[in-house]
Motif scaffolding. Structure first.
Motif, PDB file in Angstrom:
ATOM      1  N   LEU A  76     -29.691  15.042 -37.290  1.00 32.16           N
ATOM      2  CA  LEU A  76     -30.804  15.835 -36.786  1.00 32.16           C
ATOM      3  C   LEU A  76     -31.440  16.738 -37.832  1.00 32.16           C
ATOM      4  O   LEU A  76     -32.588  17.148 -37.688  1.00 32.16           O
ATOM      5  N   GLY A  77     -30.702  17.081 -38.868  1.00 31.19           N
ATOM      6  CA  GLY A  77     -31.279  17.842 -39.960  1.00 31.19           C
ATOM      7  C   GLY A  77     -31.394  19.338 -39.735  1.00 31.19           C
ATOM      8  O   GLY A  77     -32.101  20.023 -40.482  1.00 31.19           O
ATOM      9  N   TYR A  78     -30.704  19.876 -38.727  1.00 32.29           N
ATOM     10  CA  TYR A  78     -30.801  21.320 -38.489  1.00 32.29           C
ATOM     11  C   TYR A  78     -30.041  22.102 -39.565  1.00 32.29           C
ATOM     12  O   TYR A  78     -29.220  21.555 -40.297  1.00 32.29           O
ATOM     13  N   MET A 122     -16.869  14.888 -22.054  1.00 35.21           N
ATOM     14  CA  MET A 122     -17.988  14.695 -22.972  1.00 35.21           C
ATOM     15  C   MET A 122     -18.725  16.023 -23.060  1.00 35.21           C
ATOM     16  O   MET A 122     -18.517  16.918 -22.240  1.00 35.21           O
ATOM     17  N   GLY A 123     -19.567  16.169 -24.072  1.00 33.93           N
ATOM     18  CA  GLY A 123     -20.373  17.371 -24.178  1.00 33.93           C
ATOM     19  C   GLY A 123     -21.182  17.381 -25.455  1.00 33.93           C
ATOM     20  O   GLY A 123     -21.205  16.406 -26.207  1.00 33.93           O
ATOM     21  N   GLY A 124     -21.830  18.514 -25.689  1.00 33.05           N
ATOM     22  CA  GLY A 124     -22.708  18.647 -26.844  1.00 33.05           C
ATOM     23  C   GLY A 124     -21.946  18.939 -28.110  1.00 33.05           C
ATOM     24  O   GLY A 124     -21.674  20.087 -28.443  1.00 33.05           O
ATOM     25  N   ALA A 125     -21.573  17.902 -28.826  1.00 32.56           N
ATOM     26  CA  ALA A 125     -20.870  18.074 -30.093  1.00 32.56           C
ATOM     27  C   ALA A 125     -21.823  18.629 -31.142  1.00 32.56           C
ATOM     28  O   ALA A 125     -23.003  18.289 -31.172  1.00 32.56           O
ATOM     29  N   LEU A 126     -21.305  19.492 -31.986  1.00 32.39           N
ATOM     30  CA  LEU A 126     -22.113  19.996 -33.093  1.00 32.39           C
ATOM     31  C   LEU A 126     -21.181  20.433 -34.204  1.00 32.39           C
ATOM     32  O   LEU A 126     -19.991  20.667 -34.001  1.00 32.39           O
ATOM     33  N   SER A 127     -21.707  20.482 -35.394  1.00 31.48           N
ATOM     34  CA  SER A 127     -20.908  20.897 -36.549  1.00 31.48           C
ATOM     35  C   SER A 127     -21.840  21.424 -37.624  1.00 31.48           C
ATOM     36  O   SER A 127     -23.060  21.226 -37.567  1.00 31.48           O
ATOM     37  N   ARG A 128     -21.247  22.058 -38.598  1.00 30.96           N
ATOM     38  CA  ARG A 128     -22.052  22.665 -39.653  1.00 30.96           C
ATOM     39  C   ARG A 128     -22.486  21.642 -40.686  1.00 30.96           C
ATOM     40  O   ARG A 128     -23.608  21.704 -41.197  1.00 30.96           O
ATOM     41  N   PHE A 129     -21.582  20.693 -41.017  1.00 26.55           N
ATOM     42  CA  PHE A 129     -21.893  19.725 -42.074  1.00 26.55           C
ATOM     43  C   PHE A 129     -21.657  18.283 -41.645  1.00 26.55           C
ATOM     44  O   PHE A 129     -21.747  17.384 -42.470  1.00 26.55           O
ATOM     45  N   GLY A 130     -21.318  18.035 -40.370  1.00 23.93           N
ATOM     46  CA  GLY A 130     -20.887  16.713 -39.945  1.00 23.93           C
ATOM     47  C   GLY A 130     -22.008  15.744 -39.654  1.00 23.93           C
ATOM     48  O   GLY A 130     -23.179  15.941 -40.030  1.00 23.93           O
ATOM     49  N   GLU A 180     -28.928  29.036 -32.299  1.00 24.99           N
ATOM     50  CA  GLU A 180     -30.223  28.730 -31.695  1.00 24.99           C
ATOM     51  C   GLU A 180     -30.681  27.314 -32.029  1.00 24.99           C
ATOM     52  O   GLU A 180     -31.320  26.638 -31.204  1.00 24.99           O
ATOM     53  N   GLU A 181     -30.340  26.851 -33.226  1.00 24.47           N
ATOM     54  CA  GLU A 181     -30.814  25.541 -33.682  1.00 24.47           C
ATOM     55  C   GLU A 181     -30.192  24.377 -32.904  1.00 24.47           C
ATOM     56  O   GLU A 181     -30.717  23.258 -32.916  1.00 24.47           O
ATOM     57  N   THR A 182     -29.064  24.605 -32.222  1.00 27.87           N
ATOM     58  CA  THR A 182     -28.417  23.538 -31.448  1.00 27.87           C
ATOM     59  C   THR A 182     -28.442  23.813 -29.950  1.00 27.87           C
ATOM     60  O   THR A 182     -27.806  23.084 -29.185  1.00 27.87           O
ATOM     61  N   LEU A 183     -29.170  24.829 -29.514  1.00 25.18           N
ATOM     62  CA  LEU A 183     -29.189  25.165 -28.093  1.00 25.18           C
ATOM     63  C   LEU A 183     -29.758  24.021 -27.260  1.00 25.18           C
ATOM     64  O   LEU A 183     -29.205  23.681 -26.198  1.00 25.18           O
TER      65      LEU A 183
END
Length: 311
Positions: A173-175, A159-167, A182-185
């Motif tokens: 979250l609206g970042y 498991m971990g901190g998933a993130l994406s540009r458009f997903g 920096e926006e997902t740190l």
């Protein structure tokens, strides 16, 4: 597989489950693991296409040899859809390592999938409890409840901190995505702490949202994840596997340093004398070696052994 025997996965490459050529090329990419996507390999994805995609996936999984790399997961439709078992039956077999669980809102989603996996293991005569759960945290609720999700089942191995540009997580979250991240740190840091507190040995993050040919940007991003404490990342393209493996593999100098600390500590323990000293006294705290330094070195050597880069 469960969290106690999970191995580090430097690369987790996604491939559309309805594309036989893409599945074959991803399998041959050298990735540590891959994800066969049955949830959303294309949009729109009507039921007629899903049925065709399940047949493609079934042929792929039937061709797998258990124990060979890459480790193969499947992303299925979440239990809330009522369609999970259809996808599970298309991928269940000795070559399936586990299931990526998308669109999680709470531990109840993990409990539901755990039950469905047990039914599937019985139906396909697989080892009970052998199929892993890999939660993908794509909602605000999932991020808030990351620890509870990680501890909801012994099957949760990665498991971990998933993130994406458009997903989905971007929508939740609206970042606004940047290459610097920096926006997902906070997101990545919060989930990392929760995962480690829950006993996840080798948390995974990702994805890189920049251009495929921006290798400098990818390297900077991946190095930031490794520096933060992650051991691998999710990828949308298999062409990034070599670079990502380089970043998430300990260097020869690192391994040599960890071995020196381990050997110095063993010798001091053998003769019962100290203090243990290492290197230049003007270069920082580790000149006088304490048990925490030795413990960190031994933990990192265990990681290197699990990767197969040291004996």
């Amino acid at each position: 597989m469960n969290r106690d025997d999970a191995r580090p996965l430097r690369s987790v490459v996604f491939a559309p489950g309805d594309d036989a050529d893409a599945l074959a090329s991803t399998r041959a990419s050298g990735a540590d693991s891959m994800v066969v996507d049955l949830e959303e390999p294309q949009t729109p994805y009507p039921e007629s296409e899903r049925e065709r995609g399940r047949k493609v996936a079934r042929e792929f999984f039937d061709s797998l040899v258990p124990g060979e790399r890459p480790l193969v997961f499947a992303r299925v439709q979440p239990p809330s859809t009522g369609q999970t078992l259809k996808d599970l039956r298309a991928v269940a077999g000795p070559g399936l390592a586990g299931v990526l669980l998308p669109k999680i809102e709470s531990p109840a989603d993990v409990h539901a999938l755990d039950a469905l996996l047990t039914c599937t293991e019985v139906d396909f005569e697989l080892e009970r409890g052998g199929l892993a759960i890999y939660p993908i945290l794509e909602t605000a609720q999932a991020i808030r409840l990351a620890y509870e999700i990680a501890t909801a089942s012994r099957r949760v191995s990665h498991m971990g901190g998933a993130l994406s540009r458009f997903g989905d997580i971007h929508q939740a979250l609206g970042y606004r995505w940047t290459a610097e991240g920096e926006e997902t740190l906070f997101l990545r840091s919060k989930v990392l702490v929760d995962a480690k507190a829950a006993g996840i040995r080798y948390p995974i993050s990702g994805m890189w949202g920049g251009a495929l040919d921006d290798l400098d940007g990818l390297r900077t991003f991946a190095t930031g994840l490794r520096n933060l404490g992650y051991y691998g990342m999710m990828l949308g393209s298999a062409e990034h596997v070599p670079l990502v493996h380089e970043v998430f593999t300990p260097t020869a100098d690192e391994i040599a340093y960890w071995r020196e600390l381990d050997e110095l500590a063993r010798e001091a323990e053998r003769v019962g004398s100290g203090p243990i000293r290492h290197g230049d006294p003007r270069q920082g705290e580790a000149h006088v070696v304490h048990i925490a330094h030795v413990g960190s070195a031994r933990k990192n050597l265990s990681w290197a052994r699990d990767l197969g880069v040291v004996d």
